[in-house]
Design an enzyme around this catalytic site. Structure first.
Site, short mmCIF file in Angstrom:
data_model
loop_
_atom_site.label_atom_id
_atom_site.label_comp_id
_atom_site.label_asym_id
_atom_site.label_seq_id
_atom_site.Cartn_x
_atom_site.Cartn_y
_atom_site.Cartn_z
N ASP A 232 -1.06 -43.42 47.77
CA ASP A 232 -0.05 -43.19 46.74
C ASP A 232 -0.44 -44.06 45.53
O ASP A 232 -0.44 -45.29 45.63
CB ASP A 232 1.31 -43.62 47.30
CG ASP A 232 2.45 -43.44 46.31
OD1 ASP A 232 2.17 -43.29 45.09
OD2 ASP A 232 3.61 -43.46 46.75
N VAL A 233 -0.76 -43.42 44.41
CA VAL A 233 -1.27 -44.20 43.26
C VAL A 233 -0.19 -45.06 42.60
O VAL A 233 -0.50 -45.86 41.72
CB VAL A 233 -1.95 -43.31 42.18
CG1 VAL A 233 -3.16 -42.58 42.75
CG2 VAL A 233 -0.95 -42.35 41.54
N TYR B 117 6.78 -37.35 30.01
CA TYR B 117 5.40 -36.97 30.35
C TYR B 117 4.47 -37.27 29.17
O TYR B 117 3.41 -37.90 29.33
CB TYR B 117 5.39 -35.48 30.69
CG TYR B 117 4.04 -34.92 31.06
CD1 TYR B 117 3.48 -35.15 32.31
CD2 TYR B 117 3.32 -34.11 30.17
CE1 TYR B 117 2.25 -34.60 32.67
CE2 TYR B 117 2.10 -33.56 30.51
CZ TYR B 117 1.57 -33.82 31.76
OH TYR B 117 0.34 -33.28 32.11
N LYS C 35 1.16 -39.80 28.78
CA LYS C 35 -0.21 -39.35 28.48
C LYS C 35 -0.73 -39.99 27.19
O LYS C 35 -1.93 -40.28 27.08
CB LYS C 35 -0.24 -37.82 28.40
CG LYS C 35 0.09 -37.14 29.73
CD LYS C 35 -0.87 -37.54 30.85
CE LYS C 35 -0.66 -36.74 32.12
NZ LYS C 35 -1.58 -37.10 33.20
N1 LIG Z 1 -1.98 -28.06 34.81
C1 LIG Z 1 -1.93 -28.33 33.52
O1 LIG Z 1 -1.61 -27.45 32.71
C2 LIG Z 1 -2.30 -29.70 33.02
C3 LIG Z 1 -2.45 -29.84 31.63
C4 LIG Z 1 -2.76 -31.10 31.13
C5 LIG Z 1 -2.92 -32.18 31.97
N2 LIG Z 1 -2.76 -32.01 33.32
C6 LIG Z 1 -2.94 -33.21 34.15
O2 LIG Z 1 -3.94 -32.95 35.13
C7 LIG Z 1 -3.68 -33.72 36.30
C8 LIG Z 1 -3.70 -32.81 37.51
O3 LIG Z 1 -2.64 -31.87 37.38
P1 LIG Z 1 -2.64 -30.44 38.10
O4 LIG Z 1 -2.26 -29.46 37.08
O5 LIG Z 1 -3.83 -30.27 38.90
O6 LIG Z 1 -1.33 -30.64 39.00
P2 LIG Z 1 -1.09 -30.48 40.56
O7 LIG Z 1 0.38 -30.68 40.73
O8 LIG Z 1 -1.71 -29.24 41.05
O9 LIG Z 1 -1.89 -31.73 41.18
C9 LIG Z 1 -1.44 -33.04 41.05
C10 LIG Z 1 -1.80 -33.79 42.30
O10 LIG Z 1 -1.37 -35.15 42.16
C11 LIG Z 1 -0.85 -35.56 43.41
N3 LIG Z 1 0.06 -36.69 43.28
C12 LIG Z 1 1.31 -36.70 42.77
N4 LIG Z 1 1.84 -37.91 42.91
C13 LIG Z 1 0.92 -38.68 43.49
C14 LIG Z 1 0.88 -40.05 43.89
N5 LIG Z 1 1.94 -40.85 43.72
N6 LIG Z 1 -0.24 -40.53 44.46
C15 LIG Z 1 -1.31 -39.71 44.68
N7 LIG Z 1 -1.32 -38.42 44.33
C16 LIG Z 1 -0.23 -37.92 43.74
C17 LIG Z 1 -0.14 -34.32 43.93
O11 LIG Z 1 0.11 -34.40 45.33
C18 LIG Z 1 -1.10 -33.22 43.55
O12 LIG Z 1 -2.03 -32.96 44.57
C19 LIG Z 1 -2.34 -34.42 36.07
O13 LIG Z 1 -2.56 -35.74 35.66
C20 LIG Z 1 -1.73 -33.60 34.94
O14 LIG Z 1 -0.82 -34.35 34.19
C21 LIG Z 1 -2.45 -30.80 33.87
#
Ligand SMILES: NC(=O)c1ccc[n+]([C@@H]2O[C@H](COP(=O)([O-])OP(=O)(O)OC[C@H]3O[C@@H](n4cnc5c(N)ncnc54)[C@H](O)[C@@H]3O)[C@@H](O)[C@H]2O)c1
Length: 276
Positions: free
Chosen positions: A80-81, A171, A175
């Site tokens: 858990d980060v 959020y 970021k």
């Molecule tokens: N999907 C988008 O459109 C998008 C756009 C910009 C930025 N992002 C960023 O990209 C990254 C990945 O997002 P994604 O879209 O793949 O989302 P996602 O929800 O598919 O994946 C996020 C992962 O983080 C894990 N996670 C959550 N809390 C955690 C914790 N406390 N400890 C460890 N792991 C934890 C979740 O279990 C999940 O597997 C994130 O930082 C998100 O903010 C996503």
């Protein structure tokens, strides 16, 4: 006197070498889903030994299966980060199992959709613990482990860190902070040969991005999804939305020697939706 011609490497081989991660160890948080999973898969395909981590044990097992399918066993660790000790344990595990740590990707993150005037303290604390402190302690753990050898740290930011969107104050704030943290990390750790960059993707179809496609019961509404995808594509001059592979390719670039002159930068794979 005869001058011997210098043996030239075939250009295509040089390109492959610059992106090759053979023999390198990469830690990827948030690897159980979406961008983290695809990035772990691609880095493994590029030759890296991956240590994949997440809170979601089932999702992590699927990521390990996908990486294994390509013939590359991954090391896996639930963590858990939002807990510093668990992040540090990831760095220790990478060093113990592979003897090195070259690449660290802080991908784990959550999103909260909440109008400012309805803000809730528990959500603020949780999101900042994961999106901000999780990345901060990730940079610290990676920096300490890479101090003697150099390496590359990649933080997942977002377009949201530079664009104001109603309901996303929390959020976006996290970021924007990740962007600034990345620059400071790049300055402080550059002298150790450690690079730090951020990726700020535009919208990508992952579980995180599904919020606006849900109906009142929480189920995905196919009509809303179709319309939402169309609207997002129309917002891009290219008329497309991105995929997790688009973001993973950006991560591969930043993780590899191909980006040796890049540090403290924000890479924006977003289809041109925003051009800050
Ligand atoms: N999907 C988008 O459109 C998008 C756009 C910009 C930025 N992002 C960023 O990209 C990254 C990945 O997002 P994604 O879209 O793949 O989302 P996602 O929800 O598919 O994946 C996020 C992962 O983080 C894990 N996670 C959550 N809390 C955690 C914790 N406390 N400890 C460890 N792991 C934890 C979740 O279990 C999940 O597997 C994130 O930082 C998100 O903010 C996503």
């Amino acid at each position: 006197m005869q001058i011997e011609p210098v043996a030239q490497e075939a250009p295509e081989r040089a390109i492959v070498r610059e992106f090759d991660l053979s023999g390198r160890t990469a830690v990827i948080t948030g690897a159980a889903s979406g961008i983290g999973r695809e990035t772990a898969r691609l880095l493994a395909e590029a030759g890296a030994r991956t240590l994949v981590s997440d809170v979601n044990e089932g999702g992590l097992a699927e990521t390990v299966r996908l990486i294994g399918k390509a013939g590359r066993p991954a090391i896996t660790q639930v963590a858990d980060v939002s807990r510093r000790a668990e992040i540090e344990a990831l760095a220790d595990l990478a060093l113990a199992k592979t003897g090195r740590l070259d690449i660290w990707l802080n991908v784990a993150g959550i999103i909260v959709h909440r109008p400012l005037l309805e803000a809730r303290e528990d959500e603020v604390d949780r999101l900042l613990a994961i999106n901000l402190k999780g990345v901060y302690w990730g940079c610290v753990a990676a920096g300490r482990a890479m101090k003697e050898t150099g390496g590359s740290i990649v933080n997942l930011s977002s377009s949201g860190g530079e664009t104001a969107v109603p309901g996303l104050s929390l959020y976006s704030m996290s970021k924007a902070a990740v962007n600034m943290l990345t620059r400071t990390v790049a300055k402080e750790l550059g002298p150790f040969g450690i690079r730090a960059n951020a990726i700020a993707p535009g919208w990508v179809d992952t579980p995180m991005g599904l919020h606006s496609f849900r109906d009142e019961s929480g189920a995905i509404d196919p009509g809303k999804r179709e319309l939402g995808l169309q609207q997002r594509a129309q917002a891009s001059p290219l008329g497309i939305t991105g995929t997790t592979r688009d973001i993973a390719l950006a991560a591969l670039y930043l993780a590899s020697d191909a980006s040796r002159f890049m540090t403290g930068q924000i890479l924006r794979p977003n289809g041109g939706v925003s051009m800050p």
